[in-house]
Motif scaffolding. Structure first.
Motif, PDB file in Angstrom:
ATOM      1  N   HIS A   1       1.432   3.917   1.977  1.00 10.32           N
ATOM      2  CA  HIS A   1       2.097   4.639   3.070  1.00 10.32           C
ATOM      3  C   HIS A   1       3.603   4.573   2.893  1.00 10.32           C
ATOM      4  O   HIS A   1       4.156   3.554   2.470  1.00 10.32           O
ATOM      5  CB  HIS A   1       1.691   4.054   4.434  1.00 10.32           C
TER       6      HIS A   1
ATOM      7  N   HIS B   1      -5.659   0.336  11.422  1.00 14.10           N
ATOM      8  CA  HIS B   1      -4.999  -0.914  11.813  1.00 14.10           C
ATOM      9  C   HIS B   1      -5.956  -1.755  12.651  1.00 14.10           C
ATOM     10  O   HIS B   1      -6.819  -1.230  13.349  1.00 14.10           O
ATOM     11  CB  HIS B   1      -3.745  -0.615  12.650  1.00 14.10           C
TER      12      HIS B   1
ATOM     13  N   ASP C   1       6.061   4.203   4.821  1.00 14.20           N
ATOM     14  CA  ASP C   1       6.822   3.132   5.471  1.00 14.20           C
ATOM     15  C   ASP C   1       6.726   1.818   4.697  1.00 14.20           C
ATOM     16  O   ASP C   1       7.349   0.832   5.072  1.00 14.20           O
ATOM     17  CB  ASP C   1       6.416   2.957   6.947  1.00 14.20           C
ATOM     18  N   HIS C   2       5.986   1.833   3.582  1.00 13.99           N
ATOM     19  CA  HIS C   2       5.902   0.640   2.731  1.00 13.99           C
ATOM     20  C   HIS C   2       6.388   0.885   1.311  1.00 13.99           C
ATOM     21  O   HIS C   2       6.698  -0.065   0.595  1.00 13.99           O
ATOM     22  CB  HIS C   2       4.470   0.107   2.721  1.00 13.99           C
TER      23      HIS C   2
ATOM     24  N   HIS D   1      -7.168  -1.487   4.998  1.00 10.72           N
ATOM     25  CA  HIS D   1      -6.344  -0.522   5.738  1.00 10.72           C
ATOM     26  C   HIS D   1      -6.480   0.888   5.174  1.00 10.72           C
ATOM     27  O   HIS D   1      -6.865   1.814   5.894  1.00 10.72           O
ATOM     28  CB  HIS D   1      -4.896  -1.004   5.692  1.00 10.72           C
TER      29      HIS D   1
ATOM     30  N   HIS E   1       0.843  -1.190   0.000  1.00 10.24           N
ATOM     31  CA  HIS E   1       0.000   0.000   0.000  1.00 10.24           C
ATOM     32  C   HIS E   1       0.880   1.243   0.000  1.00 10.24           C
ATOM     33  O   HIS E   1       2.109   1.140   0.072  1.00 10.24           O
ATOM     34  CB  HIS E   1      -1.009  -0.003   1.145  1.00 10.24           C
TER      35      HIS E   1
ATOM     36  N   ASP F   1      -0.246  -4.103   6.684  1.00  7.39           N
ATOM     37  CA  ASP F   1      -1.161  -3.270   7.458  1.00  7.39           C
ATOM     38  C   ASP F   1      -2.548  -3.697   7.044  1.00  7.39           C
ATOM     39  O   ASP F   1      -2.858  -3.734   5.852  1.00  7.39           O
ATOM     40  CB  ASP F   1      -0.955  -1.780   7.134  1.00  7.39           C
TER      41      ASP F   1
END
Ligand SMILES: [Zn+2]
Ligand SMILES: [Zn+2]
Lengths: 637, 637
Positions: free
Chosen positions: B245, B580, B247-248, B330, B243, B353
């Motif tokens: 975000h 989450h 952090d991904h 998510h 996805h 997530d």
């Protein structure tokens, strides 16, 4: 920092400490040591504490040699040596290693010369300007040791080149402040065979053991999984070999075949024994038309890159990694491999094959370490039912059996593996004869076991405390007793078969090739005779069939015709002489390990044994305990 | 087998099936699909079942295109399109992709045209010899989508080149019969941020997610551990992004900067949202003088190599590896990444997530898979005390609070993250107003959230069933309600601050930069106003200080002078809107996963939360359940 920069730094430090009149002409990394060449070596020897001050300052091991230009001519050296040593020891051969400025002196009692503060070493160095190394005059000559020393000393230009190369590898400075320390299982996990583990720190890649699965012919099962992406042969910094069994070192020469040029860290006996076993492995593979994965020249290359270290000696083996071997109690020279990584960030030990009990040949494995966070340990006898009989019971049993067979004028055949159990059995039999528990009859030793015993007698300092006492204090070497007879040629074999009752120890241990098969064929039909198995008999081997009680078998006679052989001889199996820890000893070792590690990784056993032992240890010591499959990478730090 | 050989084989198979009068001029691998170019495409379209016969035979997805030489000129195509479509849909922009022979047609209701057996697609293809693609006319214009489509369609020569290159990578044949399937944790394990996992099969190397830890500045903490020896950028075959975000996906363009040229598999919304967030990440890093790890051109290259796939679509992504995205619940377009490896040898899913509960925006995450042996799942709320309030309670609470503030003529500020919770909050507020639980006041949307909402309205097929019903069946799009107002310029901000009671949703969610800080500074001192936090406030942020009840803070005023700001506004925090799964939902998901996997790997959470959740799941489902650190390689097969 490259090793050149490190050498510059070290040289500056040394030159600041060392007196100018020492006449230093060169400073070099030779393997893990720093060699200082000097024109006036007496200055270095006489300055009280100078060398240890240097070693402390540069934090590396130091050796001193005199500059080639000032060394005494060889004939003068020989004269001097005789003068200095003749009233102290018996002198055997003397060899000169010109590149290293070393003189190798074979004497009857080398310990006598090195014991008090390196006295003789310094005296001879000063008087001859050659650096002496003392080796024991072998009580039994070993061809293997001769050929290994030949590679190391006669071919000394190549050896020196290898040591300089290794020196550069070992003394490279570490780069990472926050290393990620990981180990990857390449072979010998959830199985026995092809043991190999890769240790990676970011700064260094170290292979611990490099075994082969002798029974397998498929490449994906026979050799360690070098195809895993972590493994890069040309990025390898060091190889450590725990002991000489082929499932731990049989694939080592293969690394050199494919371009590895780094060090191999071993004990002295391991170097000799593994050379013997690797050559034998090639010979058999060739004879049987099997895959021959490397050549004798590759074995020679391994030897050329070997760095031998003693038990307890801490050695830099790669940037940020120090190695110590501790006695493993498994076979001669076997070590528990202890790695101290990243300035103490992590301490990791491999107890690959070990015996946590005293035997006649070896002391019990070490279980105390200065520091220890992770232990990798074997599970050969990992099941709860894998308990071996008590040692004393096994000795009583074999005494009783031998007595019985000899009393009825029979001959006793003991098939043995060349390295390990054979020497232990020799000690047992010698003890039984010496203490008159069995009659003194000739004991014949045939096959590769002879060479293994010869090597054993060359390394008494690796034997059990009890045995060393017997040899050194009481001056009694059990391997030299008068009833031992080495057999090499057909005529001797025929003669002994026609002779009186006797005991025969012969390889192979499972009756697959080797003289043990010859003797079995000759002895099997006579019910007076006896065969005693003392080791595991693999599935499908002749040994297994006989052990299971087959009444007759088809064998080839000397004219290569198939004939039926009726097995009338008495058949026994004694399991108490194993060089592996049994289940009880494994659990005891895990519990008593000091300090108690945080993580236990269990391997070197069938899948169910590894998993069962891992579970039991986890429960018992309350620490993480896993049995990872091949191809697992575990983060240690 | 190289992809050339595979293409030869596939071409032979196709040519054997296809009628000669189809006039096939080329067969090519385009990304994961096989493209057949024909001079007489009607033959292919009219032969009942021919295409599915081809797909079944070659076991690959097939597209057909007409040869460039026979395609209708563009003006003629436009005429035809109007004739065919005018009574069915409203037509917006029309674009031509000459390389691919595609015509992109924006219409109000694309579903209407594709629903019945590709009818319109075939009709238009036959009449114009261009292959149509239907896209929705965006209800709210999105600049990001426009620029993404610009890369994909206008720059189509580069796109075609990328697709051909990717086609060769995907369709290489597997070599190994006994692959070793392993995954290595590169980032986001025992931590939140820089999520990345390497999947290796021997035949293929796949990276699942490529995140950045936005808060870190140290390279060893900020980016995935690409320095681990398993990772070789140039051996990477495919990247999958779960996805959008950061952090991904925040480090994805970095791969292209350093030479990666392979495919990136994403859903359509993820491609658009991640492009938006990556550009924003660069802009902020530049503005704050931080490390800028890649450029906008690298983002463009990622887009050029993107292959978008729908939920549930099974796609070949590398030799021996098939990917399916399943709804993760998510954020818009978020997927559970399911990999089917080695012809069924292993099935592995990443529930990075996910929300295992329905929200207004999205349906609950999928928990049933055709096959599943290993699950990797998040632990953001892994502690037993990490239970979020019930959804309905949270909605009641926010309604009550908003009503209270509006009643006293106050303004309500809701700081939001651009993607995810913001759109959910919009739906909640729209529902509260529509059902008259709060009065209808203007709701202002400011910052990047506007663009995220625009993108959301472009992908209604990814929204919850309930919301799709509302939009498609009841013709009511909550994002288009009349009380929404987009704010872009300073004058509008000043105006609304002087105006009537209202609700303001603005980024950033933690009051670090973005218009939310501007509004906070203006509203904080008046006790009539209210601030409602709906997401986690990081340590050291202004949001955290306010949440914890600080009475006054020092801020810069418009003249950039430090002044004291007294916080008189009412402060609240509502935690029930998270995207989450809370602890209960995580446990529920683990228990209800079907089939039950053999191995659970827990990650994406603080160390203690990962470890606690792993233990609880292990106990509850009686399967191996671990929380590995970064740098662990787990053997799956
Ligand atoms: Zn062994
Ligand atoms: Zn997320």
């Amino acid at each position: 920092m490259s090793s050149e920069h490190v050498l510059d730094k070290v040289s500056n430090q040394i030159n600041r400490i060392i007196p100018a009149n020492a006449g230093v002409t060169a400073i070099e990394f030779e393997g893990p040591e720093v060699a200082i060449y000097s024109k006036n070596i007496s200055v270095l020897i006489d300055s009280e504490g100078l060398l240890s001050q240097i070693a402390r300052t540069i934090r590396k091991r130091v050796v001193i040699r005199s500059d080639p230009a000032v060394r005494l001519p060889i004939d003068k050296v020989l004269e001097k040596l005789k003068k200095i040593l003749h009233d102290k020891v018996i002198i055997g051969d003397i060899e000169f290693d010109k590149n290293m400025g070393e003189v190798i002196i074979y004497v009857d009692k080398p310990n006598k010369l090195t014991r008090k503060q390196d006295d003789m070493i310094n005296t001879i160095t000063k008087e001859t300007l050659w650096r002496p190394k003392f080796f024991r005059i072998p009580p039994i000559k070993s061809n293997v040791i001769k050929s290994v020393r030949n590679v190391l000393f006669s071919d000394s230009a190549a050896r020196k080149e290898a040591l300089l190369r290794i020196g550069k590898m070992v003394h490279r400075e570490t780069l990472l402040e926050e290393p990620i320390i990981r180990i990857t299982s390449l072979g010998g996990y959830l199985e026995v065979g092809r043991t190999a583990t890769l240790v990676q720190t970011g700064d260094a890649n170290i292979l611990v053991d490099c075994g082969v699965s002798v029974g397998s012919s498929q490449a994906s099962k026979m050799l360690p999984r070098f195809d895993l992406p972590e493994f890069e042969l040309l990025n390898l910094d060091a190889v450590v070999i725990s002991h000489s069994h082929l499932d731990h070192c049989g694939f080592l020469p293969f690394l050199f075949k494919y371009g590895y040029e780094g060090p191999v860290f071993v004990t002295d006996p391991t170097l000799n024994l593994m050379t013997m076993l690797q050559i034998d492995y090639l010979d058999i593979a060739e004879k049987e038309g099997k895959l021959v994965p490397y050549s004798k020249n590759d074995i020679r290359k391994s030897t050329l890159h070997a760095i031998t270290i003693k038990y307890g000696e801490v050695t830099d083996i790669a940037p940020g990694v120090k190695l110590t071997f501790h006695n493993a109690g498994h076979i001669l020279g076997s070590g528990i491999v202890h790695l101290h990584i990243g300035n103490g960030k992590h301490n990791l030990a491999f107890a690959h094959d070990f015996k946590f009990a005293n035997s006649r040949l070896l002391d019990r494995a070490v279980h105390k370490f200065p520091r220890l966070e992770t232990i990798v340990m074997e599970a050969t006898y990992g099941n709860p039912q894998d308990m071996t009989p008590k040692r004393q019971d096994s000795e009583d049993q074999i005494a009783m059996l031998i007595k019985k067979a000899l009393a009825r004028k029979g001959k006793v055949l003991i098939p043995v593996l060349a390295v390990g159990r054979a020497q232990e059995l020799q000690l047992v039999i010698e003890h039984l004869i010496r203490t008159k528990q069995i009659p003194e009859v000739p004991v014949y030793v045939d096959g590769m076991v002879k060479e293994a015993t010869a090597i054993t007698t060359n390394h008494p300092e690796f034997l059990s405390r009890q045995l060393r006492e017997l040899i050194f204090e009481k001056n009694h070497n059990p391997f030299l007793a008068s009833f031992w007879h080495e057999i090499s040629v057909k005529e001797e074999r025929e003669q002994l078969l026609e002779g009186e009752p006797c005991i025969i120890m012969a390889t192979s241990g499972m009756l697959v090739g080797g003289p043990s098969v010859y003797y079995f064929n000759k002895l099997a039909e006579d019910e007076k005779n006896m065969i005693i198995f003392v080791s595991y008999q693999g599935k499908g081997t002749l040994g297994r069939k006989v052990e299971e009680g087959t009444e007759s078998i088809i064998v080839k006679n000397e004219q290569n015709k198939s004939v039926e052989l009726v097995v009338n001889m008495e058949v026994h199996r004694i399991s108490g002489f194993t060089g592996h820890s049994d289940r009880g000893e494994l659990m005891e070792f895990a519990k008593r390990l000091s300090p108690r590690p945080k993580k236990f990784l269990i391997m070197h056993g069938e899948m169910s044994k590894c998993e069962t032992l891992a579970k039991s240890i986890g429960k018992s010591v309350k620490r993480e305990s896993l049995a990872p499959p091949i191809g697992t990478t575990t983060r240690l730090y």
